[in-house]
Motif scaffolding. Structure first.
Motif, short mmCIF file in Angstrom:
data_model
loop_
_atom_site.label_atom_id
_atom_site.label_comp_id
_atom_site.label_asym_id
_atom_site.label_seq_id
_atom_site.Cartn_x
_atom_site.Cartn_y
_atom_site.Cartn_z
N GLN A 275 0.84 -1.19 0.00
CA GLN A 275 0.00 0.00 0.00
C GLN A 275 0.88 1.25 0.00
O GLN A 275 1.89 1.31 0.70
N LEU A 276 0.48 2.26 -0.76
CA LEU A 276 1.19 3.54 -0.77
C LEU A 276 0.67 4.40 0.37
O LEU A 276 -0.47 4.84 0.36
N LYS A 277 1.51 4.62 1.37
CA LYS A 277 1.13 5.46 2.52
C LYS A 277 2.34 6.25 3.00
O LYS A 277 2.63 6.30 4.18
N ASP A 278 3.11 6.86 2.11
CA ASP A 278 4.29 7.65 2.45
C ASP A 278 5.30 6.89 3.28
O ASP A 278 5.90 7.42 4.21
N GLN A 279 5.50 5.63 2.98
CA GLN A 279 6.49 4.83 3.69
C GLN A 279 7.60 4.44 2.72
O GLN A 279 7.48 4.63 1.52
N GLY A 280 8.66 3.89 3.26
CA GLY A 280 9.77 3.42 2.43
C GLY A 280 9.84 1.90 2.47
O GLY A 280 9.34 1.27 3.40
#
Length: 135
Positions: free
Chosen positions: A93-98
């Motif tokens: 999921q894209l959630k501003d993580q790396g």
């Protein structure tokens, strides 16, 4: 009185030795890994399964397996020879993580190779990698 000799068995009942073949001593690949062709397969399969989809954990869990098997079967149809094909697919999921994805194996720089494709939409990302490795 009759004497039976086991040396007089009929020829049909004797066991023949197995046929042995000479080794080929082929150490290298017959063909080189087609990086661009495999990357186009990765792109086609990943986009077909994930285009316009929203992130759902159960969907992504099953889709990683489906994409991996689909890519592996399409690469095997290329008949690249006696190399092992390893396909890894990560969907998140894209959630501003790396995210850092690493892999490790014994590698022959002359014959082993890999191809990778990355995909993103508004809610998910995917990284698909194919390794071509001498077993």
């Amino acid at each position: 009185m009759s004497t039976i000799s086991y040396m007089d068995e009929p020829r049909e009942s004797r066991i023949e030795p197995p046929v042995s073949f000479e080794p080929t001593y082929q150490l290298g690949p017959e063909k080189h890994f087609p990086v661009t062709a495999v990357k186009s397969i990765l792109k086609d399969v990943v986009v077909r399964h994930l285009d316009n989809r929203q992130y759902e954990p159960e969907f992504c869990k099953e889709t990683t397996k489906v994409i991996s098997e689909d890519v592996k079967s399409r690469v095997k149809l290329m008949k690249l020879g006696r190399y092992k094909i390893i396909c890894l697919v990560h969907i998140g999921q894209l959630k501003d993580q790396g995210l850092h994805v690493t892999s490790r194996c014994l590698w022959d720089a002359d014959s082993d190779n890999s191809s990778s494709f990355e995909y993103r939409n508004s809610t998910l990302f995917a990284v698909a990698t194919v390794f071509w490795h001498l077993p």
